[in-house]
Every structure is written in structure tokens, then in C-alpha cells.
Scaffold this motif. Structure first.
Motif, PDB file in Angstrom:
ATOM      1  N   ALA A   1      56.801  24.771  27.152  1.00 19.96           N
ATOM      2  CA  ALA A   1      56.215  24.212  28.368  1.00 19.96           C
ATOM      3  C   ALA A   1      54.706  24.424  28.380  1.00 19.96           C
ATOM      4  N   ASP A   2      54.026  23.526  29.041  1.00 23.37           N
ATOM      5  CA  ASP A   2      52.586  23.688  29.206  1.00 23.37           C
ATOM      6  C   ASP A   2      52.319  24.923  30.058  1.00 23.37           C
ATOM      7  N   PRO A   3      51.231  25.653  29.751  1.00 21.97           N
ATOM      8  CA  PRO A   3      50.896  26.801  30.605  1.00 21.97           C
ATOM      9  C   PRO A   3      50.439  26.297  31.972  1.00 21.97           C
ATOM     10  N   PRO A   4      50.576  27.132  32.996  1.00 13.84           N
ATOM     11  CA  PRO A   4      50.140  26.701  34.326  1.00 13.84           C
ATOM     12  C   PRO A   4      48.624  26.514  34.355  1.00 13.84           C
ATOM     13  N   VAL A   5      48.172  25.690  35.279  1.00 11.79           N
ATOM     14  CA  VAL A   5      46.732  25.538  35.459  1.00 11.79           C
ATOM     15  C   VAL A   5      46.195  26.764  36.184  1.00 11.79           C
TER      16      VAL A   5
ATOM     17  N   ALA B   1      49.146  28.009  45.074  1.00 13.13           N
ATOM     18  CA  ALA B   1      50.425  28.570  44.609  1.00 13.13           C
ATOM     19  C   ALA B   1      51.543  27.548  44.743  1.00 13.13           C
ATOM     20  N   GLU B   2      51.565  26.822  45.854  1.00  8.71           N
ATOM     21  CA  GLU B   2      52.589  25.791  46.050  1.00  8.71           C
ATOM     22  C   GLU B   2      52.504  24.709  44.973  1.00  8.71           C
ATOM     23  N   LEU B   3      51.299  24.461  44.490  1.00  4.71           N
ATOM     24  CA  LEU B   3      51.084  23.451  43.455  1.00  4.71           C
ATOM     25  C   LEU B   3      51.287  24.004  42.043  1.00  4.71           C
ATOM     26  N   GLY B   4      51.613  25.299  41.948  1.00  2.00           N
ATOM     27  CA  GLY B   4      51.898  25.905  40.658  1.00  2.00           C
ATOM     28  C   GLY B   4      50.700  26.434  39.900  1.00  2.00           C
ATOM     29  N   ALA B   5      49.553  26.522  40.556  1.00  2.00           N
ATOM     30  CA  ALA B   5      48.349  27.032  39.887  1.00  2.00           C
ATOM     31  C   ALA B   5      48.278  28.543  39.962  1.00  2.00           C
ATOM     32  N   VAL B   6      47.735  29.144  38.918  1.00  3.71           N
ATOM     33  CA  VAL B   6      47.400  30.569  38.922  1.00  3.71           C
ATOM     34  C   VAL B   6      46.033  30.697  39.582  1.00  3.71           C
ATOM     35  N   LEU B   7      45.914  31.617  40.512  1.00  8.29           N
ATOM     36  CA  LEU B   7      44.673  31.833  41.233  1.00  8.29           C
ATOM     37  C   LEU B   7      43.824  32.878  40.523  1.00  8.29           C
ATOM     38  N   VAL B   8      42.551  32.565  40.319  1.00  9.67           N
ATOM     39  CA  VAL B   8      41.588  33.498  39.746  1.00  9.67           C
ATOM     40  C   VAL B   8      40.506  33.748  40.791  1.00  9.67           C
TER      41      VAL B   8
ATOM     42  N   ARG C   1      29.915  39.329  36.186  1.00  7.17           N
ATOM     43  CA  ARG C   1      31.292  38.877  36.017  1.00  7.17           C
ATOM     44  C   ARG C   1      31.522  37.535  36.701  1.00  7.17           C
ATOM     45  N   ASN C   2      30.577  37.102  37.551  1.00  5.29           N
ATOM     46  CA  ASN C   2      30.713  35.802  38.217  1.00  5.29           C
ATOM     47  C   ASN C   2      30.873  34.671  37.209  1.00  5.29           C
ATOM     48  N   ALA C   3      30.201  34.784  36.071  1.00  2.02           N
ATOM     49  CA  ALA C   3      30.328  33.746  35.039  1.00  2.02           C
ATOM     50  C   ALA C   3      31.756  33.690  34.520  1.00  2.02           C
ATOM     51  N   LEU C   4      32.396  34.836  34.371  1.00  4.88           N
ATOM     52  CA  LEU C   4      33.775  34.873  33.885  1.00  4.88           C
ATOM     53  C   LEU C   4      34.728  34.238  34.899  1.00  4.88           C
ATOM     54  N   VAL C   5      34.515  34.525  36.178  1.00  5.29           N
ATOM     55  CA  VAL C   5      35.367  33.948  37.223  1.00  5.29           C
ATOM     56  C   VAL C   5      35.240  32.428  37.197  1.00  5.29           C
ATOM     57  N   ALA C   6      34.010  31.937  37.153  1.00  5.52           N
ATOM     58  CA  ALA C   6      33.774  30.494  37.175  1.00  5.52           C
ATOM     59  C   ALA C   6      34.350  29.802  35.947  1.00  5.52           C
ATOM     60  N   ARG C   7      34.304  30.459  34.812  1.00  7.14           N
ATOM     61  CA  ARG C   7      34.799  29.852  33.577  1.00  7.14           C
ATOM     62  C   ARG C   7      36.306  30.020  33.405  1.00  7.14           C
ATOM     63  N   ALA C   8      36.909  30.986  34.081  1.00 10.90           N
ATOM     64  CA  ALA C   8      38.350  31.230  33.929  1.00 10.90           C
ATOM     65  C   ALA C   8      39.189  30.160  34.617  1.00 10.90           C
ATOM     66  N   GLY C   9      38.670  29.573  35.669  1.00  9.44           N
ATOM     67  CA  GLY C   9      39.392  28.504  36.351  1.00  9.44           C
ATOM     68  C   GLY C   9      39.134  27.173  35.672  1.00  9.44           C
ATOM     69  N   GLN C  10      40.154  26.335  35.631  1.00  3.48           N
ATOM     70  CA  GLN C  10      39.972  24.979  35.103  1.00  3.48           C
ATOM     71  C   GLN C  10      39.271  24.091  36.125  1.00  3.48           C
TER      72      GLN C  10
END
Length: 155
Positions: A2-6, A32-39, A89-98
Motif C-alpha cells: 500500500a502507498d504510505p499515508p500522506v 486525521a479523518e482524511l488519513g494524513a499523518v500530522l507533523v 528545526r522549522n525547516a524540518l517541519v516545513a519539509r516533512a509535510g507534503q
């Protein structure tokens, strides 16, 4: 397989208004209802509200922390990632989300928006920074921001 979650990052101030807290919690719940992982940045304010919303709908949450202590994460973070990078770490947060949802925001928020946009990611904002036509897609609610962010990943 399966594709990984967004994954969608929610950014905003740790010192947030009641309206921003409500929008962030609604965004987290809808993601969460849409199946996304929250960062998030894993701390308080908008970050904690979004995580609380995601957990209320059975979602998964990741907190990318500025310090080295996992216990600094808010109680709704499933995976705490200590970085020791402070605000960098703000750069990591911004880049971790699609894609990114911005709710309000303080001085770190425009930097996160810039990192996300430089990487070609959509940023949907509720009462956030107006950075011109190539910056933030302004929306009216946390729910709409979440839906637009996920739609940008899964057109």
C-alpha cells in the motif's frame, strides 16, 4: 504494498489566540479523518491543538522538537523527534509535510512558509501571513485548510 499515508505539517504560534486554537484543532481532526499523518513542531499552542484534534479522530502525530528532550513534546505527540536545533528545526517541519497548513503565526511561521514554498509545497493558511500570490492560499477555516492541503497532494 500500500502507498504510505500522506503527511501534512501544521504550523503556527505557540502563543495562539482562542480562535487559532480552534482552527488548528479542527485542521488536525480533519487531517486525521482524511488519513494524513500530522507533523508539527511538537510543542504548545497551534501545534498542541492540531495534535489534540488529530488524536481525537484516531490520527497519528509527529513532533519535530527544537530541543533534545522528548518529554518537551505535548501530550498528543505519538512520535517525538528531538533535534537540538532550536528554531532551525522549522525547516524540518516545513519539509516533512507534503503540504502545509498555517494557522495564524508568529515570526517563525513565515520562515516555515518560505521553506515549504521553496520546496514546491502548497501552503493553506487560516488568518496567516499574506506573502503574495505565490505564498499562502488563504482559506476561511481549519477544516478547509486541511481539505485543500490534502487535495494538493492527492489532486
Amino acid at each position: 504494498m500500500a502507498d504510505p499515508p500522506v503527511s501534512v505539517a501544521v504550523i503556527g504560534a505557540s502563543d495562539a489566540s482562542a480562535e487559532q486554537i480552534a482552527d488548528a484543532e479542527a485542521a488536525g481532526r480533519r487531517l486525521a479523518e482524511l488519513g494524513a499523518v500530522l507533523v508539527t513542531g511538537g510543542r504548545g499552542g497551534v501545534m498542541e491543538a492540531a495534535c489534540r484534534g488529530a488524536k481525537s479522530a484516531g490520527g497519528q502525530t509527529v513532533g519535530i522538537l527544537p530541543g533534545l528532550d522528548r518529554s518537551d513534546a505535548n501530550p498528543y505527540v505519538d512520535v517525538a523527534i528531538p533535534t537540538g536545533l532550536g528554531e532551525m528545526r522549522n525547516a524540518l517541519v516545513a519539509r516533512a509535510g507534503q503540504a502545509v497548513v498555517a494557522v495564524g503565526g508568529a515570526w517563525g511561521t513565515p520562515a516555515e512558509i518560505a521553506f515549504a514554498r521553496a520546496a514546491g509545497k502548497s501552503v493553506c493558511g487560516v488568518g496567516s501571513w499574506d506573502l503574495g500570490p505565490d505564498g499562502v492560499i488563504a482559506v476561511d477555516s481549519g477544516v478547509e485548510a486541511a481539505e485543500r492541503a490534502v487535495a494538493a497532494i492527492w489532486p
